[in-house]
Design an enzyme around this catalytic site. Structure first.
Site, PDB file in Angstrom:
ATOM      1  N   ASP A   1      38.946  31.957  37.394  1.00  0.00           N
ATOM      2  CA  ASP A   1      39.359  33.367  37.340  1.00  0.00           C
ATOM      3  C   ASP A   1      40.415  33.588  38.415  1.00  0.00           C
ATOM      4  OD1 ASP A   1      39.431  36.095  36.593  1.00  0.00           O
ATOM      5  OD2 ASP A   1      38.119  36.606  38.244  1.00  0.00           O
ATOM      6  N   SER A   2      41.164  34.664  38.251  1.00  0.00           N
ATOM      7  CA  SER A   2      42.149  35.016  39.268  1.00  0.00           C
ATOM      8  C   SER A   2      41.461  35.403  40.575  1.00  0.00           C
ATOM      9  CB  SER A   2      42.997  36.184  38.772  1.00  0.00           C
ATOM     10  OG  SER A   2      42.144  37.269  38.446  1.00  0.00           O
TER      11      SER A   2
ATOM     12  N   GLU B   1      37.543  45.621  43.607  1.00  0.00           N
ATOM     13  CA  GLU B   1      37.745  44.729  44.756  1.00  0.00           C
ATOM     14  C   GLU B   1      37.381  45.446  46.057  1.00  0.00           C
ATOM     15  OE1 GLU B   1      38.740  41.532  44.968  1.00  0.00           O
ATOM     16  OE2 GLU B   1      39.166  41.175  42.864  1.00  0.00           O
TER      17      GLU B   1
ATOM     18  N   CYS C   1      38.350  42.877  30.721  1.00  0.00           N
ATOM     19  CA  CYS C   1      38.741  42.447  32.068  1.00  0.00           C
ATOM     20  C   CYS C   1      37.479  42.054  32.809  1.00  0.00           C
ATOM     21  CB  CYS C   1      39.451  43.596  32.795  1.00  0.00           C
ATOM     22  SG  CYS C   1      39.799  43.230  34.526  1.00  0.00           S
TER      23      CYS C   1
ATOM     24  N   HIS D   1      36.527  42.318  35.770  1.00  0.00           N
ATOM     25  CA  HIS D   1      35.976  43.223  36.779  1.00  0.00           C
ATOM     26  C   HIS D   1      35.192  44.391  36.174  1.00  0.00           C
ATOM     27  CE1 HIS D   1      38.602  40.987  39.329  1.00  0.00           C
ATOM     28  NE2 HIS D   1      38.405  41.755  40.379  1.00  0.00           N
TER      29      HIS D   1
ATOM     30  N   CYS E   1      39.166  34.487  33.068  1.00  0.00           N
ATOM     31  CA  CYS E   1      40.107  35.578  33.342  1.00  0.00           C
ATOM     32  C   CYS E   1      40.777  36.011  32.032  1.00  0.00           C
ATOM     33  CB  CYS E   1      41.153  35.064  34.329  1.00  0.00           C
ATOM     34  SG  CYS E   1      42.441  36.248  34.737  1.00  0.00           S
TER      35      CYS E   1
HETATM   36  N1  DGL Z   1      40.638  38.477  36.112  1.00  0.00           N
HETATM   37  C1  DGL Z   1      41.537  39.498  35.648  1.00  0.00           C
HETATM   38  C2  DGL Z   1      41.262  39.771  34.169  1.00  0.00           C
HETATM   39  O1  DGL Z   1      40.213  39.505  33.669  1.00  0.00           O
HETATM   40  C3  DGL Z   1      41.403  40.785  36.408  1.00  0.00           C
HETATM   41  C4  DGL Z   1      41.867  40.695  37.828  1.00  0.00           C
HETATM   42  C5  DGL Z   1      43.340  40.418  37.961  1.00  0.00           C
HETATM   43  O2  DGL Z   1      44.165  41.246  37.532  1.00  0.00           O
HETATM   44  O3  DGL Z   1      43.643  39.371  38.507  1.00  0.00           O
HETATM   45  O4  DGL Z   1      42.126  40.282  33.500  1.00  0.00           O
END
Ligand code: DGL
Length: 274
Positions: free
Chosen positions: A14-15, A156, A190, A192, A77
């Protein structure tokens, strides 16, 4: 190969910290499997970045995970999946699962009215990946997407409830339902957003089913391992390594809200030479 033949870990990318929602579901479903999670927090968020940057960063992160000898790669992600999945499949020597298709399948299975709403980052919405995947699951469904750029920074910052979080969620869902008042299924596109689920469910109201891709992605991983005969031969709980490219203390603070006391000590690694 027998069904239980491959002890190597599953790699999860993931990011940042949000993909832990997918990791938690994977570990719940496949407790004997070892996992290595990489969060590219040093370069998160990916959502507002141009597609070519998302692709380059995803490829670098995935190369790091592949070097850990993983047997399966899960792109947890949504932004990376929607913009880089075909590229990652080209370079990876192991099977790669993304989160978009499993999420779309969950949404298509849930809607009764035939109207699905998708909330995601700007990058995911711009890619059109969810609209395409829901359409693939059922071409008769109407899909309305909305980018919600304020939500990732909010999560976050640990703001999962309270007036600021509620105001942001109310604002976005108000916009979405103004476009299509018949939406009865809301897909959290997403990583999050599942952390905001209680608030999103409260604001959306009882008529709207809220779905995400964590459960269906874990199910897809299980099916894939079974089809390939790639489950671990070990019994007992698999190892759980969590690695970030960013600050360990910051990551640990947010990750604690997902994993609680079960969070292992977080490691730091660089995925680039500089
Ligand atoms: N992990 C990203 C997603 O699922 C969300 C966080 C980011 O923008 O890096 O789209």
């Amino acid at each position: 190969m027998g069904l239980h033949a491959d002890p190597r870990p599953i790699g999860v990318f993931d990011s940042g910290v949000g993909g832990l929602t997918v990791l938690a579901e994977l570990r719940r479903r496949l407790p004997a499997e070892s996992t290595i999670y990489l969060g590219d927090n040093a370069r998160a968020p990916y959502g507002p970045r141009p597609a070519d940057e998302v692709r380059a960063y995803t490829l670098e992160s995935v190369a790091w995970l592949l070097a850990q000898d993983v047997k399966l790669l899960v792109l947890a992600c949504n932004t990376a999946t929607s913009q880089a999945l075909p590229l990652v499949r080209q370079v990876a020597s192991v099977p790669v699962l993304g989160v978009v298709r499993p999420g779309a399948v969950a949404a298509a299975a849930s809607t009764r009215a035939g109207h699905v709403g998708v909330i995601a980052t700007a990058g995911t919405v711009a890619s059109g990946a969810y609209a395409a995947a829901v359409g693939e699951a059922d071409p008769t469904l109407a899909v309305t997407q909305l980018a919600c750029p304020e939500l990732v920074p909010m999560v976050e910052a640990g703001q999962l409830s309270g007036p600021i979080a509620e105001g942001a969620v109310r604002g976005y869902l108000g916009q979405l339902f103004a476009v299509d008042g018949e939406i009865d299924t809301l897909l959290l596109g997403c990583t999050h957003y599942p952390l905001l689920r209680p608030l999103i469910e409260q604001v959306a109201g009882p008529r709207v089913a809220v779905v995400d891709s964590a459960f269906t992605t874990a199910l897809a991983a299980e099916d894939l391992l079974d089809a390939l005969g790639g489950r671990t031969p070990h019994t007992g709980p698999g190892a759980n390594r969590i690695v970030t490219t960013g600050d360990v203390a910051t990551f640990t603070a947010v990750a604690g809200t997902v994993f609680g006391a079960a969070l292992p000590s977080v490691e730091r690694a660089a995925v680039t030479a500089d």
